[in-house]
Design an enzyme around this catalytic site. Structure first.
Site, PDB file in Angstrom:
ATOM      1  N   ALA A  71      87.783  47.957  43.739  1.00 21.29           N
ATOM      2  CA  ALA A  71      89.186  47.584  43.941  1.00 21.29           C
ATOM      3  C   ALA A  71      89.913  48.625  44.796  1.00 21.29           C
ATOM      4  CB  ALA A  71      89.890  47.405  42.595  1.00 21.29           C
ATOM      5  N   ALA A  74      88.764  48.078  48.365  1.00 16.32           N
ATOM      6  CA  ALA A  74      89.352  46.840  48.889  1.00 16.32           C
ATOM      7  C   ALA A  74      90.832  47.021  49.207  1.00 16.32           C
ATOM      8  CB  ALA A  74      89.162  45.702  47.885  1.00 16.32           C
ATOM      9  N   GLU A  75      91.588  47.613  48.283  1.00 22.70           N
ATOM     10  CA  GLU A  75      93.028  47.762  48.526  1.00 22.70           C
ATOM     11  C   GLU A  75      93.289  48.725  49.674  1.00 22.70           C
ATOM     12  OE1 GLU A  75      97.340  48.248  46.433  1.00 22.70           O
ATOM     13  OE2 GLU A  75      95.583  47.851  45.187  1.00 22.70           O
ATOM     14  N   THR A  76      92.486  49.758  49.784  1.00 18.70           N
ATOM     15  CA  THR A  76      92.651  50.700  50.895  1.00 18.70           C
ATOM     16  C   THR A  76      92.460  49.990  52.228  1.00 18.70           C
ATOM     17  OG1 THR A  76      91.937  52.571  49.532  1.00 18.70           O
ATOM     18  CG2 THR A  76      91.785  52.836  51.924  1.00 18.70           C
ATOM     19  N   SER A  79      95.164  47.323  52.934  1.00 19.65           N
ATOM     20  CA  SER A  79      96.456  47.957  53.191  1.00 19.65           C
ATOM     21  C   SER A  79      96.524  48.526  54.599  1.00 19.65           C
ATOM     22  CB  SER A  79      96.713  49.063  52.175  1.00 19.65           C
ATOM     23  OG  SER A  79      96.885  48.527  50.889  1.00 19.65           O
TER      24      SER A  79
END
Length: 162
Positions: A71, A74-76, A79
């Site tokens: 996660a 993925a978020e990095t 973003s």
């Protein structure tokens, strides 16, 4: 772990941020959490963001890659893509992240590739596919970021959410 490789940005994007006094490649260390986890961003544009993360040091008690580590990767990546889409006048703030974990990984490196699903004026959504070294899908994720206007009080208008 935690050393930042040189990120590949289109020159026009580097120039746009440099005109504002921002060293864009220096921003992409993935933050303190990403650095501790060994996240490396290898390629970044609004159309595609690629990054890697070691499995070692990012496992849960059974010795498998922790779902939370996937996660974070993925978020990095999503973003960064959202921030590059929004440009210098917007800040990307993650508002929804969903991850489906398909298989366990015990060693090696995982690679994430983020590609846009939607790039609008106020939101951006990216699909992130995380694969193991045998190119097997480990995790499918989707991140939606709110693109909000930069305010004078914002300390780092070009820093990625995450």
């Amino acid at each position: 772990m935690g050393e930042q490789q040189h990120v590949k940005f289109p020159q026009e994007v580097i120039d746009e941020y440099a005109a504002l006094g921002v060293d864009l490649p220096a921003l992409f260390s993935a933050g303190h959490l990403g650095m501790r986890m060994g996240v490396q961003i290898l390629e970044a544009s609004a159309e595609r963001v690629v990054g890697t993360m070691p499995v070692e040091g990012n496992t849960q008690p059974y010795g498998l890659l922790h779902g939370g580590a996937s996660a974070v990767l993925a978020e990095t990546l999503g973003s960064v893509g959202s921030m590059l889409h929004g440009g210098v006048s917007k800040i990307a703030v993650g508002v929804d992240l969903n991850c489906t974990h398909h298989r366990g990984v015990r060693s090696g490196m995982v690679t994430g590739v983020a590609t846009p699903v939607h790039r609008g004026r106020s939101t951006a959504t990216y699909e992130i596919v995380i694969s193991d070294e045998q190119d097997r899908r480990v995790c499918s994720a989707r991140l939606t970021c709110l693109l909000r206007d930069v305010n004078p009080g914002d300390a780092a208008p070009a820093s990625p959410a995450g």
